[in-house]
Design a protein around this motif. Structure first.
Motif, mmCIF file in Angstrom:
data_model
loop_
_atom_site.group_PDB
_atom_site.id
_atom_site.type_symbol
_atom_site.label_atom_id
_atom_site.label_comp_id
_atom_site.label_asym_id
_atom_site.label_seq_id
_atom_site.Cartn_x
_atom_site.Cartn_y
_atom_site.Cartn_z
ATOM 1 N N THR A 49 0.824 -1.220 0.000
ATOM 2 C CA THR A 49 0.000 0.000 0.000
ATOM 3 C C THR A 49 0.855 1.267 0.000
ATOM 4 O OG1 THR A 49 -1.599 -1.263 1.312
ATOM 5 C CG2 THR A 49 -2.063 1.074 0.984
ATOM 6 N N VAL A 50 1.422 1.560 -1.146
ATOM 7 C CA VAL A 50 2.326 2.703 -1.286
ATOM 8 C C VAL A 50 1.510 3.990 -1.469
ATOM 9 C CG1 VAL A 50 4.332 3.591 -2.512
ATOM 10 C CG2 VAL A 50 3.917 1.115 -2.419
ATOM 11 N N TYR A 51 1.936 5.059 -0.824
ATOM 12 C CA TYR A 51 1.236 6.335 -0.924
ATOM 13 C C TYR A 51 2.255 7.456 -0.834
ATOM 14 C CZ TYR A 51 2.078 7.206 4.026
ATOM 15 O OH TYR A 51 2.690 7.443 5.224
ATOM 16 N N GLY A 52 1.808 8.669 -1.184
ATOM 17 C CA GLY A 52 2.674 9.834 -1.086
ATOM 18 C C GLY A 52 2.402 10.796 -2.220
ATOM 19 N N PRO A 53 3.141 11.929 -2.283
ATOM 20 C CA PRO A 53 2.967 12.909 -3.352
ATOM 21 C C PRO A 53 3.074 12.284 -4.742
ATOM 22 C CG PRO A 53 4.382 13.791 -1.632
ATOM 23 C CD PRO A 53 4.159 12.339 -1.295
ATOM 24 N N TRP A 54 2.283 12.806 -5.665
ATOM 25 C CA TRP A 54 2.216 12.313 -7.040
ATOM 26 C C TRP A 54 1.574 10.931 -7.144
ATOM 27 C CZ3 TRP A 54 2.876 15.722 -10.837
ATOM 28 C CH2 TRP A 54 3.624 16.876 -10.560
ATOM 29 N N GLY A 55 0.775 10.561 -6.115
ATOM 30 C CA GLY A 55 0.117 9.262 -6.103
ATOM 31 C C GLY A 55 -0.993 9.142 -7.131
ATOM 32 N N ARG A 56 -1.591 7.935 -7.189
ATOM 33 C CA ARG A 56 -2.585 7.620 -8.211
ATOM 34 C C ARG A 56 -3.995 8.046 -7.786
ATOM 35 N NH1 ARG A 56 -1.157 1.746 -8.513
ATOM 36 N NH2 ARG A 56 -3.422 1.496 -8.401
ATOM 37 N N PRO A 57 -4.802 8.564 -8.726
ATOM 38 C CA PRO A 57 -6.170 8.983 -8.410
ATOM 39 C C PRO A 57 -7.114 7.844 -8.051
ATOM 40 C CG PRO A 57 -5.398 10.014 -10.445
ATOM 41 C CD PRO A 57 -4.402 8.958 -10.086
ATOM 42 N N ASP A 58 -6.756 6.603 -8.410
ATOM 43 C CA ASP A 58 -7.645 5.473 -8.119
ATOM 44 C C ASP A 58 -7.428 4.907 -6.720
ATOM 45 O OD1 ASP A 58 -5.063 4.593 -9.173
ATOM 46 O OD2 ASP A 58 -5.863 2.565 -9.080
ATOM 47 N N MET A 59 -6.467 5.432 -5.987
ATOM 48 C CA MET A 59 -6.145 4.891 -4.671
ATOM 49 C C MET A 59 -6.782 5.719 -3.554
ATOM 50 S SD MET A 59 -2.202 3.636 -5.211
ATOM 51 C CE MET A 59 -2.218 2.711 -3.670
ATOM 52 N N ALA A 60 -6.954 5.090 -2.386
ATOM 53 C CA ALA A 60 -7.680 5.703 -1.274
ATOM 54 C C ALA A 60 -7.119 7.053 -0.830
ATOM 55 C CB ALA A 60 -7.744 4.736 -0.094
ATOM 56 N N PRO A 61 -5.794 7.258 -0.712
ATOM 57 C CA PRO A 61 -5.315 8.578 -0.259
ATOM 58 C C PRO A 61 -5.848 9.720 -1.125
ATOM 59 C CG PRO A 61 -3.535 6.991 -0.157
ATOM 60 C CD PRO A 61 -4.668 6.292 -0.855
ATOM 61 N N TRP A 62 -5.824 9.533 -2.450
ATOM 62 C CA TRP A 62 -6.314 10.562 -3.369
ATOM 63 C C TRP A 62 -7.827 10.709 -3.241
ATOM 64 C CZ3 TRP A 62 -3.501 12.787 -7.821
ATOM 65 C CH2 TRP A 62 -4.315 13.597 -8.638
ATOM 66 N N THR A 111 8.655 6.100 7.829
ATOM 67 C CA THR A 111 7.736 7.235 7.849
ATOM 68 C C THR A 111 6.373 6.816 8.388
ATOM 69 O OG1 THR A 111 8.858 8.206 5.940
ATOM 70 C CG2 THR A 111 6.668 9.052 6.463
ATOM 71 N N GLY A 112 5.898 7.489 9.425
ATOM 72 C CA GLY A 112 4.603 7.198 10.004
ATOM 73 C C GLY A 112 3.469 7.766 9.170
ATOM 74 N N ILE A 113 2.250 7.249 9.397
ATOM 75 C CA ILE A 113 1.112 7.638 8.568
ATOM 76 C C ILE A 113 0.771 9.115 8.711
ATOM 77 C CG2 ILE A 113 -0.655 6.999 10.274
ATOM 78 C CD1 ILE A 113 -0.820 6.387 6.465
ATOM 79 N N ALA A 114 0.923 9.700 9.896
ATOM 80 C CA ALA A 114 0.606 11.118 10.086
ATOM 81 C C ALA A 114 1.546 12.001 9.268
ATOM 82 C CB ALA A 114 0.678 11.485 11.565
ATOM 83 N N GLU A 115 2.840 11.707 9.337
ATOM 84 C CA GLU A 115 3.825 12.481 8.585
ATOM 85 C C GLU A 115 3.639 12.297 7.088
ATOM 86 O OE1 GLU A 115 8.698 12.596 7.918
ATOM 87 O OE2 GLU A 115 7.829 11.331 9.493
ATOM 88 N N GLY A 116 3.436 11.048 6.671
ATOM 89 C CA GLY A 116 3.297 10.765 5.246
ATOM 90 C C GLY A 116 2.050 11.381 4.636
ATOM 91 N N MET A 117 0.920 11.283 5.331
ATOM 92 C CA MET A 117 -0.311 11.854 4.799
ATOM 93 C C MET A 117 -0.276 13.372 4.821
ATOM 94 S SD MET A 117 -2.115 9.668 3.339
ATOM 95 C CE MET A 117 -3.232 10.981 2.876
ATOM 96 N N ALA A 118 0.421 13.973 5.765
ATOM 97 C CA ALA A 118 0.579 15.429 5.764
ATOM 98 C C ALA A 118 1.312 15.872 4.496
ATOM 99 C CB ALA A 118 1.332 15.889 7.011
ATOM 100 N N ALA A 119 2.327 15.116 4.111
ATOM 101 C CA ALA A 119 3.070 15.432 2.889
ATOM 102 C C ALA A 119 2.184 15.259 1.657
ATOM 103 C CB ALA A 119 4.310 14.552 2.781
ATOM 104 N N PHE A 120 1.367 14.199 1.653
ATOM 105 C CA PHE A 120 0.493 13.975 0.503
ATOM 106 C C PHE A 120 -0.554 15.076 0.378
ATOM 107 C CE2 PHE A 120 -3.504 12.496 -1.315
ATOM 108 C CZ PHE A 120 -3.073 12.145 -2.581
ATOM 109 N N VAL A 121 -1.205 15.419 1.479
ATOM 110 C CA VAL A 121 -2.251 16.445 1.444
ATOM 111 C C VAL A 121 -1.674 17.789 1.021
ATOM 112 C CG1 VAL A 121 -3.937 17.731 2.818
ATOM 113 C CG2 VAL A 121 -3.753 15.253 3.086
#
Length: 337
Positions: A182-195, A318-328
């Motif tokens: 379950t890879v996530y982060g900036p420039w991620g895919r629109p079909d995935m849950a983070p986006w 990288t923890g989920i809080a830090e990683g999702m902050a970067a993605f958002v």
């Protein structure tokens, strides 16, 4: 200067890997079909950030065009090939199954043949945690059986692992398969849950929460993942090992220079905690639409990353809080929100 060939270079992970390798001074050639499974504009935007960088070249073509792929690899003469290109997505495999057969099976066959002919020092292939399927024992270990896939996507990725093992055995092609979690982060895919979740939360729209929220994932930040891939390049399985030489927990084959390695955080995160991380980063509460499980989906994933640590000295961190902050933050910037 190391020469590295990356398929799927305009994809989410491929873009980050190419950028990381270029930052280190490697010579990188990317290959991508630029298919329309999701917004091609996003792929073009990633690619634009790579084009023009010193040491980067690119070919736009399909994996199914075996002659073009083989000629491209032969011309570049890579030491390492990282095969990331594939038809991805568990749910889409219910809608367009044939695309998984052509891209993941025929395309990987063409890649294996080209790698054999080119005599590369190390072939690296992307697989997925989905291959563990119905396994209930967690965390997942590379030495666990993976014979119960729950989706066509998972089945084709398991098949590519098996194909690569046979090429490694028959032709002495040193190969590492890595299973992503379950890879996530900036420039991620629109079909995935983070986006999907971030877009809906920022827009004040409800999010569909499958499995009534009783789901768990081992979320892996993309920067951690590409570092793991980069470090594994040096962990070349030079030869088959006698069974008594293989350390406990190592997936090294006794009949081929071949190994499979998990790349995951090694932490099982509840779906609710994942959503809470997005809410915190977005500064808004989510409206949850609780739903049942989807076909082909699994209740949980969780990686044992001890083998990665043993081979490279590294574990994703990288923890989920830090990683999702970067993605958002990236999502807001990309959409000028």
């Amino acid at each position: 200067m190391q020469r590295i060939y990356v398929t799927g270079a305009a994809g989410f992970i491929g873009y980050h890997l190419c950028a990381h390798l270029l930052d280190e001074g490697a010579q990188v050639h990317g290959f991508d079909g630029m298919t329309d499974y999701y917004d091609v504009g996003l792929k073009r935007a990633r690619l634009a950030r790579l084009l023009g960088r010193e040491g980067f070249g690119f070919t736009e073509a399909m994996l199914e065009d075996g002659a073009r792929l083989a000629a491209d690899i032969a011309a570049f003469r890579p030491e390492v090939i990282v095969h990331l290109a594939a038809q991805a997505g568990v749910r889409y495999s219910l809608e367009a199954p044939r695309s998984y057969i052509s891209a993941n099976l025929e395309g990987t066959f063409n890649l294996l043949e080209a790698a054999r002919d080119a005599g590369v020092r190390h072939l690296m292939l992307a697989s997925t945690s989905s291959v563990y399927g119905a396994n209930e024992s967690m965390p997942y270990r590379e030495t666990d059986k993976a014979d119960t896939p729950l989706s066509l996507y998972a089945a084709t990725k398991k098949a590519t692992e098996a194909l690569s093992h046979s090429w490694a055995h028959l032709y002495g092609l040193p190969t590492t398969c890595f299973r992503f979690f379950t890879v996530y982060g900036p420039w991620g895919r629109p079909d995935m849950a983070p986006w999907k979740f971030t877009r809906a939360i920022l827009a004040g729209e409800p999010i569909d929460v499958y499995g009534h929220g009783e789901m768990y994932r081992d979320f892996t930040y993309v920067g951690d993942l590409v570092r793991g891939v980069r470090l594994l390049m040096a962990a070349v399985p030079e030869r088959p090992a006698r069974r008594e030489e293989i350390a406990a927990g190592d997936s090294l084959s006794p009949v081929a220079p071949w190994r499979v390695v998990n790349i995951g955080n090694g932490e099982k995160v509840a779906l609710g905690d994942f959503i809470a991380a997005i809410e915190a980063a977005a500064g808004r509460a989510a409206k949850r639409n609780l739903m049942g499980m989807q076909k082909g989906d699994v209740r949980a994933t969780w990686a044992d990353n001890a083998l990665l640590a043993r081979l490279t000295g590294y574990r994703p961190e990288t923890g989920i809080a830090e990683g999702m902050a970067a993605f958002v933050a990236w999502f807001r910037d990309y959409h000028s929100l």
